[in-house]
Design a protein around this motif. Structure first.
Motif, PDB file in Angstrom:
ATOM      1  N   GLN A 111      22.438  55.637  70.416  1.00  0.00           N
ATOM      2  CA  GLN A 111      21.841  55.225  72.623  1.00  0.00           C
ATOM      3  C   GLN A 111      21.547  53.539  71.745  1.00  0.00           C
ATOM      4  N   ILE A 112      21.257  52.821  73.077  1.00  0.00           N
ATOM      5  CA  ILE A 112      20.982  51.935  73.559  1.00  0.00           C
ATOM      6  C   ILE A 112      19.058  51.942  74.183  1.00  0.00           C
ATOM      7  N   THR A 113      18.161  51.960  74.029  1.00  0.00           N
ATOM      8  CA  THR A 113      17.660  52.747  75.546  1.00  0.00           C
ATOM      9  C   THR A 113      16.637  50.719  75.393  1.00  0.00           C
ATOM     10  N   THR A 114      15.695  51.039  76.925  1.00  0.00           N
ATOM     11  CA  THR A 114      15.220  49.952  77.034  1.00  0.00           C
ATOM     12  C   THR A 114      14.356  49.653  76.517  1.00  0.00           C
ATOM     13  N   PHE A 115      13.742  50.297  75.523  1.00  0.00           N
ATOM     14  CA  PHE A 115      13.122  49.972  74.290  1.00  0.00           C
ATOM     15  C   PHE A 115      13.647  49.450  72.827  1.00  0.00           C
ATOM     16  N   GLY A 116      14.477  50.064  72.422  1.00  0.00           N
ATOM     17  CA  GLY A 116      15.672  49.619  71.132  1.00  0.00           C
ATOM     18  C   GLY A 116      17.061  49.938  70.781  1.00  0.00           C
ATOM     19  N   ILE A 117      17.505  51.156  69.615  1.00  0.00           N
ATOM     20  CA  ILE A 117      18.398  51.582  69.611  1.00  0.00           C
ATOM     21  C   ILE A 117      18.177  52.525  68.925  1.00  0.00           C
ATOM     22  N   GLU A 118      18.899  53.724  68.937  1.00  0.00           N
ATOM     23  CA  GLU A 118      18.570  55.005  68.839  1.00  0.00           C
ATOM     24  C   GLU A 118      19.869  55.511  67.303  1.00  0.00           C
ATOM     25  N   GLY A 119      19.819  55.849  66.337  1.00  0.00           N
ATOM     26  CA  GLY A 119      20.736  56.185  66.018  1.00  0.00           C
ATOM     27  C   GLY A 119      20.315  57.375  64.534  1.00  0.00           C
ATOM     28  N   ALA A 120      21.001  58.146  64.338  1.00  0.00           N
ATOM     29  CA  ALA A 120      20.873  59.096  63.011  1.00  0.00           C
ATOM     30  C   ALA A 120      18.934  59.844  62.863  1.00  0.00           C
TER      31      ALA A 120
END
Length: 201
Positions: A111-120
């Motif tokens: 997922q892409i958030t307003t702060f960065g990108i998240e994964g695993a």
């Protein structure tokens, strides 16, 4: 008869009360469910998608022959060079590469958030990221995100289809630089070479 009518009216009134009670009970359950769903929704998430943890090959017969041929070739080369001790590591590494290639990886949520990108279960803030580009590996697009110097670390996210790729490109382009034709590292070129040699069946 009057007594029967009264009993009928009482039963009818009781049925109405029961229906009203059921209605408000169902309404309360629905409100609670909506509240739970709203709590699960993160307002900071801009876009999310699910994909395999890594790109993999769905067919295995031709891939197995390919790896065996590569292992035999490298084994013969190091054998004639007199480095017989390298034969075992070659087969071990190629076996691991084969397993990671054809074994179906778990599905993860990126997922892409307003702060960065998240994964695993890892988060990367936009402030630490420099650029991104896409490569093609097997049947998938791979999103490659490069960190800022001096580390220049690389992060890889599998993108399953063109629609998701387009959406990810639009969002990330507002935060970091998009390279349509990136300068590939030696590792990227090696992976591309192996992918091009990979049999389709």
């Amino acid at each position: 008869m009057p007594g029967g009518e009264k009993r009928g009216q009482k039963m009818h009134f009781s049925q109405k009360k029961l229906n009203i009670y059921r209605f408000f009970h169902d309404l309360t359950k629905l409100a609670k469910l909506e509240k739970i769903n709203s709590m699960d929704t993160n307002p900071q998430v801009v876009f999310s998608w699910e994909a395999p943890l890594r790109a993999y090959k769905k067919t295995s017969t031709g891939v197995l022959r390919f790896y065996v041929a590569i292992a035999l070739l490298l084994s013969l080369i190091v054998f004639f060079w007199g480095e017989k001790i390298l034969v075992l590591p070659i087969w071990a590494v190629l076996f691991l590469f084969y397993v990671f290639t054809i074994t179906v990886p778990p599905i993860v949520k990126n997922q892409i958030t307003t702060f960065g990108i998240e994964g695993a279960e890892h988060t990367y803030r936009f402030e630490a990221l420099a650029r991104f580009y896409f490569t093609k590996r097997f049947d998938y697009y791979v999103l490659v995100i490069v960190g800022k110097p001096p580390f220049n670390y690389h992060m890889y996210f599998v993108v399953p289809d063109d629609e998701t790729k387009k959406k990810v490109t639009e969002i990330l382009s507002d935060h970091i630089m998009y390279q349509e034709y990136p300068e590939k590292t030696a590792i990227d070129r090696m992976i591309g070479l192996l992918s091009s040699l990979m049999p389709e069946a």
